[in-house]
Design a protein around this motif. Structure first.
Motif, PDB file in Angstrom:
ATOM      1  N   ILE A   1      11.196  -3.193  -8.424  1.00 10.60           N
ATOM      2  CA  ILE A   1      12.398  -2.947  -7.607  1.00 10.60           C
ATOM      3  C   ILE A   1      12.222  -3.557  -6.216  1.00 10.60           C
ATOM      4  O   ILE A   1      13.160  -4.149  -5.670  1.00 10.60           O
ATOM      5  CB  ILE A   1      12.691  -1.434  -7.536  1.00 10.60           C
ATOM      6  N   THR A   2      11.027  -3.441  -5.677  1.00 10.57           N
ATOM      7  CA  THR A   2      10.756  -4.018  -4.353  1.00 10.57           C
ATOM      8  C   THR A   2      10.900  -5.537  -4.385  1.00 10.57           C
ATOM      9  O   THR A   2      11.512  -6.131  -3.496  1.00 10.57           O
ATOM     10  CB  THR A   2       9.337  -3.643  -3.893  1.00 10.57           C
TER      11      THR A   2
ATOM     12  N   ARG B   1       4.539   2.941 -11.050  1.00 10.38           N
ATOM     13  CA  ARG B   1       4.133   1.937 -10.063  1.00 10.38           C
ATOM     14  C   ARG B   1       4.678   0.551 -10.372  1.00 10.38           C
ATOM     15  O   ARG B   1       5.182  -0.133  -9.483  1.00 10.38           O
ATOM     16  CB  ARG B   1       2.613   1.906  -9.967  1.00 10.38           C
ATOM     17  N   SER B   2       4.629   0.122 -11.612  1.00 10.98           N
ATOM     18  CA  SER B   2       5.135  -1.215 -11.952  1.00 10.98           C
ATOM     19  C   SER B   2       6.641  -1.295 -11.722  1.00 10.98           C
ATOM     20  O   SER B   2       7.156  -2.318 -11.253  1.00 10.98           O
ATOM     21  CB  SER B   2       4.790  -1.579 -13.388  1.00 10.98           C
ATOM     22  N   LYS B   3       7.355  -0.226 -12.013  1.00  7.53           N
ATOM     23  CA  LYS B   3       8.803  -0.193 -11.770  1.00  7.53           C
ATOM     24  C   LYS B   3       9.094  -0.240 -10.276  1.00  7.53           C
ATOM     25  O   LYS B   3      10.003  -0.951  -9.828  1.00  7.53           O
ATOM     26  CB  LYS B   3       9.397   1.074 -12.379  1.00  7.53           C
TER      27      LYS B   3
ATOM     28  N   THR C   1       0.837  -1.200   0.000  1.00 12.13           N
ATOM     29  CA  THR C   1       0.000   0.000   0.000  1.00 12.13           C
ATOM     30  C   THR C   1       0.868   1.244   0.000  1.00 12.13           C
ATOM     31  O   THR C   1       0.572   2.229  -0.680  1.00 12.13           O
ATOM     32  CB  THR C   1      -0.934  -0.003   1.225  1.00 12.13           C
ATOM     33  N   HIS C   2       1.957   1.201   0.759  1.00 11.19           N
ATOM     34  CA  HIS C   2       2.873   2.336   0.803  1.00 11.19           C
ATOM     35  C   HIS C   2       3.478   2.603  -0.580  1.00 11.19           C
ATOM     36  O   HIS C   2       3.572   3.756  -1.015  1.00 11.19           O
ATOM     37  CB  HIS C   2       3.965   2.088   1.835  1.00 11.19           C
ATOM     38  N   ILE C   3       3.865   1.549  -1.262  1.00 10.47           N
ATOM     39  CA  ILE C   3       4.439   1.711  -2.601  1.00 10.47           C
ATOM     40  C   ILE C   3       3.395   2.293  -3.551  1.00 10.47           C
ATOM     41  O   ILE C   3       3.689   3.195  -4.333  1.00 10.47           O
ATOM     42  CB  ILE C   3       4.971   0.367  -3.134  1.00 10.47           C
ATOM     43  N   ALA C   4       2.173   1.791  -3.456  1.00  9.10           N
ATOM     44  CA  ALA C   4       1.118   2.301  -4.331  1.00  9.10           C
ATOM     45  C   ALA C   4       0.818   3.769  -4.041  1.00  9.10           C
ATOM     46  O   ALA C   4       0.541   4.544  -4.955  1.00  9.10           O
ATOM     47  CB  ALA C   4      -0.149   1.466  -4.155  1.00  9.10           C
ATOM     48  N   MET C   5       0.879   4.172  -2.770  1.00 13.23           N
ATOM     49  CA  MET C   5       0.606   5.562  -2.413  1.00 13.23           C
ATOM     50  C   MET C   5       1.778   6.481  -2.754  1.00 13.23           C
ATOM     51  O   MET C   5       1.579   7.645  -3.081  1.00 13.23           O
ATOM     52  CB  MET C   5       0.282   5.669  -0.920  1.00 13.23           C
TER      53      MET C   5
END
Length: 123
Positions: free
Chosen positions: A109-110, A103-105, A92-96
């Motif tokens: 990376i994550t 977002r896909s990149k 959720t943090h990555i999406a926000m």
């Protein structure tokens, strides 16, 4: 566990391993709900990483304090499951934190960082 205490049963080990899943389920729901209420995932992630450090310390002391090895192993598994559940809000943090175009990149990376940690970590 068998190397530290040969009298340890498989039932006890199964119970201890089940604590990981229990902590993960309970605290995953709780951290998701609290992050949703606060509209911020960073506090949950910080708390989760701090609990991971506590779990690592409990695991470190399993062999040091032989008389409390079962209690420390129980604490380790439950704390690790708890931290895993709390840190589950990282998606959720990555999406926000990322833009829709990136977002896909960011997720790639994550996932690369996670896989690299699993490969390099044991060495």
């Amino acid at each position: 566990m068998k190397k530290i205490d040969v009298t340890t049963t498989e039932n006890l080990y199964g119970f201890i391993r089940g604590l990981y899943a229990f902590g993960n389920v309970i605290f995953s729901m709780l951290s998701g709900w609290l992050s949703n209420k606060a509209s911020d995932t960073r506090p949950a992630m910080i708390i989760g990483k701090f609990i991971t450090i506590l779990a690592a310390l409990a695991y470190l002391f399993v062999e040091v304090f032989q008389s409390f090895h079962v209690v420390l192993f129980i604490a380790f598994e439950f704390l690790l499951g708890t931290s895993s559940g709390i840190c589950s809000v990282f998606r959720t943090h990555i999406a926000m934190a990322s833009t829709e175009a990136d977002r896909s990149k960011a997720f790639g990376i994550t996932q690369l960082a996670t896989a690299s940690g699993f490969v390099v970590g044991p060495y």
